[in-house]
Write an enzyme that holds these catalytic residues in place. Structure first.
Site, mmCIF file in Angstrom:
data_model
loop_
_atom_site.group_PDB
_atom_site.id
_atom_site.type_symbol
_atom_site.label_atom_id
_atom_site.label_comp_id
_atom_site.label_asym_id
_atom_site.label_seq_id
_atom_site.Cartn_x
_atom_site.Cartn_y
_atom_site.Cartn_z
ATOM 1 N N SER A 189 0.840 -1.206 0.000
ATOM 2 C CA SER A 189 0.000 0.000 0.000
ATOM 3 C C SER A 189 0.865 1.243 0.000
ATOM 4 O O SER A 189 2.024 1.207 0.450
ATOM 5 C CB SER A 189 -0.873 0.013 1.258
ATOM 6 O OG SER A 189 -1.534 1.252 1.400
ATOM 7 N N TYR A 202 -1.960 -1.190 10.466
ATOM 8 C CA TYR A 202 -2.088 -1.522 9.038
ATOM 9 C C TYR A 202 -0.860 -1.021 8.253
ATOM 10 O O TYR A 202 -0.252 -1.775 7.493
ATOM 11 C CB TYR A 202 -3.364 -0.888 8.488
ATOM 12 C CG TYR A 202 -3.565 -1.056 6.997
ATOM 13 C CD1 TYR A 202 -4.131 -2.217 6.475
ATOM 14 C CD2 TYR A 202 -3.213 -0.046 6.099
ATOM 15 C CE1 TYR A 202 -4.335 -2.366 5.115
ATOM 16 C CE2 TYR A 202 -3.416 -0.180 4.735
ATOM 17 C CZ TYR A 202 -3.981 -1.348 4.253
ATOM 18 O OH TYR A 202 -4.177 -1.490 2.894
HETATM 19 P P1 NAD Z 1 -11.535 -5.903 -0.492
HETATM 20 O O1 NAD Z 1 -12.239 -5.785 0.804
HETATM 21 O O2 NAD Z 1 -12.380 -5.987 -1.694
HETATM 22 O O3 NAD Z 1 -10.521 -7.107 -0.488
HETATM 23 C C1 NAD Z 1 -9.852 -7.551 0.666
HETATM 24 C C2 NAD Z 1 -10.118 -9.022 0.797
HETATM 25 O O4 NAD Z 1 -9.310 -9.561 1.828
HETATM 26 C C3 NAD Z 1 -11.542 -9.369 1.175
HETATM 27 O O5 NAD Z 1 -12.351 -9.513 0.031
HETATM 28 C C4 NAD Z 1 -11.366 -10.693 1.914
HETATM 29 O O6 NAD Z 1 -11.718 -11.772 1.080
HETATM 30 C C5 NAD Z 1 -9.886 -10.765 2.202
HETATM 31 N N1 NAD Z 1 -9.688 -11.019 3.623
HETATM 32 C C6 NAD Z 1 -9.715 -10.140 4.640
HETATM 33 N N2 NAD Z 1 -9.529 -10.779 5.807
HETATM 34 C C7 NAD Z 1 -9.379 -12.101 5.515
HETATM 35 C C8 NAD Z 1 -9.164 -13.268 6.289
HETATM 36 N N3 NAD Z 1 -9.031 -13.226 7.617
HETATM 37 N N4 NAD Z 1 -9.098 -14.462 5.643
HETATM 38 C C9 NAD Z 1 -9.220 -14.547 4.300
HETATM 39 N N5 NAD Z 1 -9.414 -13.459 3.517
HETATM 40 C C10 NAD Z 1 -9.487 -12.256 4.123
HETATM 41 O O7 NAD Z 1 -10.584 -4.610 -0.561
HETATM 42 P P2 NAD Z 1 -9.329 -4.274 -1.524
HETATM 43 O O8 NAD Z 1 -9.105 -2.832 -1.333
HETATM 44 O O9 NAD Z 1 -9.526 -4.810 -2.880
HETATM 45 O O10 NAD Z 1 -8.133 -5.017 -0.800
HETATM 46 C C11 NAD Z 1 -7.173 -5.791 -1.489
HETATM 47 C C12 NAD Z 1 -5.782 -5.429 -0.998
HETATM 48 O O11 NAD Z 1 -5.476 -4.107 -1.401
HETATM 49 C C13 NAD Z 1 -5.622 -5.465 0.523
HETATM 50 O O12 NAD Z 1 -4.396 -6.080 0.847
HETATM 51 C C14 NAD Z 1 -5.559 -4.006 0.891
HETATM 52 O O13 NAD Z 1 -4.834 -3.789 2.073
HETATM 53 C C15 NAD Z 1 -4.858 -3.442 -0.326
HETATM 54 N N6 NAD Z 1 -4.974 -2.002 -0.518
HETATM 55 C C16 NAD Z 1 -6.185 -1.432 -0.707
HETATM 56 C C17 NAD Z 1 -6.265 -0.067 -0.891
HETATM 57 C C18 NAD Z 1 -7.579 0.632 -1.101
HETATM 58 O O14 NAD Z 1 -7.626 1.860 -1.088
HETATM 59 N N7 NAD Z 1 -8.667 -0.078 -1.326
HETATM 60 C C19 NAD Z 1 -5.107 0.721 -0.877
HETATM 61 C C20 NAD Z 1 -3.880 0.105 -0.668
HETATM 62 C C21 NAD Z 1 -3.826 -1.264 -0.494
#
Ligand code: NAD
Ligand code: MG
Length: 297
Positions: A189, A202
């Site tokens: 991130s 985080y």
């Molecule tokens: P999202 O909620 O759609 O995806 C995150 C997924 O993590 C969930 O769908 C879930 O299936 C999985 N997850 C969470 N806890 C879990 C557990 N205990 N066991 C199994 N699966 C689990 O959101 P996203 O934003 O697409 O997230 C994907 C990645 O992107 C994450 O690592 C997040 O930290 C990272 N990220 C997101 C952003 C943002 O702004 N959305 C920014 C930087 C990084």
């Protein structure tokens, strides 16, 4: 300046207005979001860049993982998805897109915060697909907390187990299976580089993922396995509305970037395709920022 919807202009190519406040319990569903995240369902066009590959994507039900799953399937890869049981409807919907692309989809609900589940997940996914070529370690847990005094030890542990420890556990289980040419891609991130004051645990876990990614790449180069990461900026996903940030910050989410809006998952998929493909054969130990202009270094 009032912005009109010009699909040729990256500022207005995707949703660029204020978001309505909305809360869901963790982990949240794409299907319950307004507007719904754009995961490239109507737009991603494949070109057989991953023909015959077999990919495991954690958090592949929704958001960034779902966009990657749809893109990989359209590029010719079979896809195994990991997600939490509460996300079954999102996972089934993503699986439908994978199958519509002519690829095979395998679903593995369960909590990756536990070593045993991670080990079984990798073994079962590889068995179902007949091998494993690509691992996208993308699942993540983000709960905002404004004061370190309120950040419980339980949350601290959970953040690190889900975001970081699961990667160690899954890579250990996968190494006996992965062959030269395999690719591991982590999702870190912008928080690893510019940590926000409400995301102590985080942001620290994402910085750790960055170091893990680079160190692992050096260790696995000898095996012909590449390891890279993607560092997203603000992307409109369930993570953000399921406790990832304060509701008061939802309407203007992403508007403080030079691009003036949050990104959509669809805007990240092509980078995950590139990193998984042979075109990136000399690319390892890199972190690709996709931030709308707030850059990572
Ligand atoms: P999202 O909620 O759609 O995806 C995150 C997924 O993590 C969930 O769908 C879930 O299936 C999985 N997850 C969470 N806890 C879990 C557990 N205990 N066991 C199994 N699966 C689990 O959101 P996203 O934003 O697409 O997230 C994907 C990645 O992107 C994450 O690592 C997040 O930290 C990272 N990220 C997101 C952003 C943002 O702004 N959305 C920014 C930087 C990084
Ligand atoms: Mg989800």
């Amino acid at each position: 300046m009032k912005k009109t919807d010009n699909p040729d202009n990256p500022q207005t190519k995707y949703y660029h207005r204020k978001y309505p406040q909305q809360h869901q319990p963790y982990p949240g569903l794409d299907s319950a979001m307004s507007p719904r995240p754009d995961c490239g369902e109507q737009t991603y066009i494949g070109a057989a860049r991953l023909a015959g590959r077999r990919a495991l994507i954690t958090g592949g039900d929704s958001g960034i993982g779902r966009a990657v799953a749809i893109a990989y399937a359209r590029e010719g890869a079979d896809v195994a998805l990991s997600y939490l049981p509460d996300e079954e409807t999102d996972a089934q919907d993503t699986a439908k897109y994978i199958r519509d692309a002519g690829a095979r989809a395998f679903l593995f609900p369960g909590d990756i915060g536990h070593e045993k589940f991670c080990t079984q997940l990798v073994k079962k996914a590889a068995r179902a697909m007949g091998g494993l070529d690509i691992m996208v370690l993308n699942a993540g847990y983000q709960q905002f907390s404004d004061d370190i005094m309120d950040l419980t030890t339980a949350q601290l542990q959970r953040t690190f187990e889900i975001n970081l420890f699961s990667m160690f556990w899954m890579v250990r289980a996968a190494l006996p299976i992965l062959q030269p040419g395999a690719s591991i891609i982590t999702t870190t991130s912008i928080q690893a580089y510019q940590p926000g004051k409400s995301l102590l645990d985080y942001a620290a876990s994402k910085a750790a993922i960055m170091a893990f990614t680079r160190a692992l790449a050096k260790q696995l180069a000898d095996r012909g396995i590449r390891v890279n990461g993607v560092a997203p900026g603000p992307i409109w996903t369930a993570l953000q509305v399921a406790g990832g940030r304060a509701q008061s910050t939802i309407p203007e989410f992403g508007m403080d970037t030079p691009m003036g809006r949050a990104g959509q998952p669809a805007e990240l998929a092509a980078t995950y395709v590139l990193l998984a493909s042979d075109d990136a054969s000399y690319t390892t130990a890199e972190i690709y920022g996709i931030t709308g202009g707030n850059h990572t270094m």
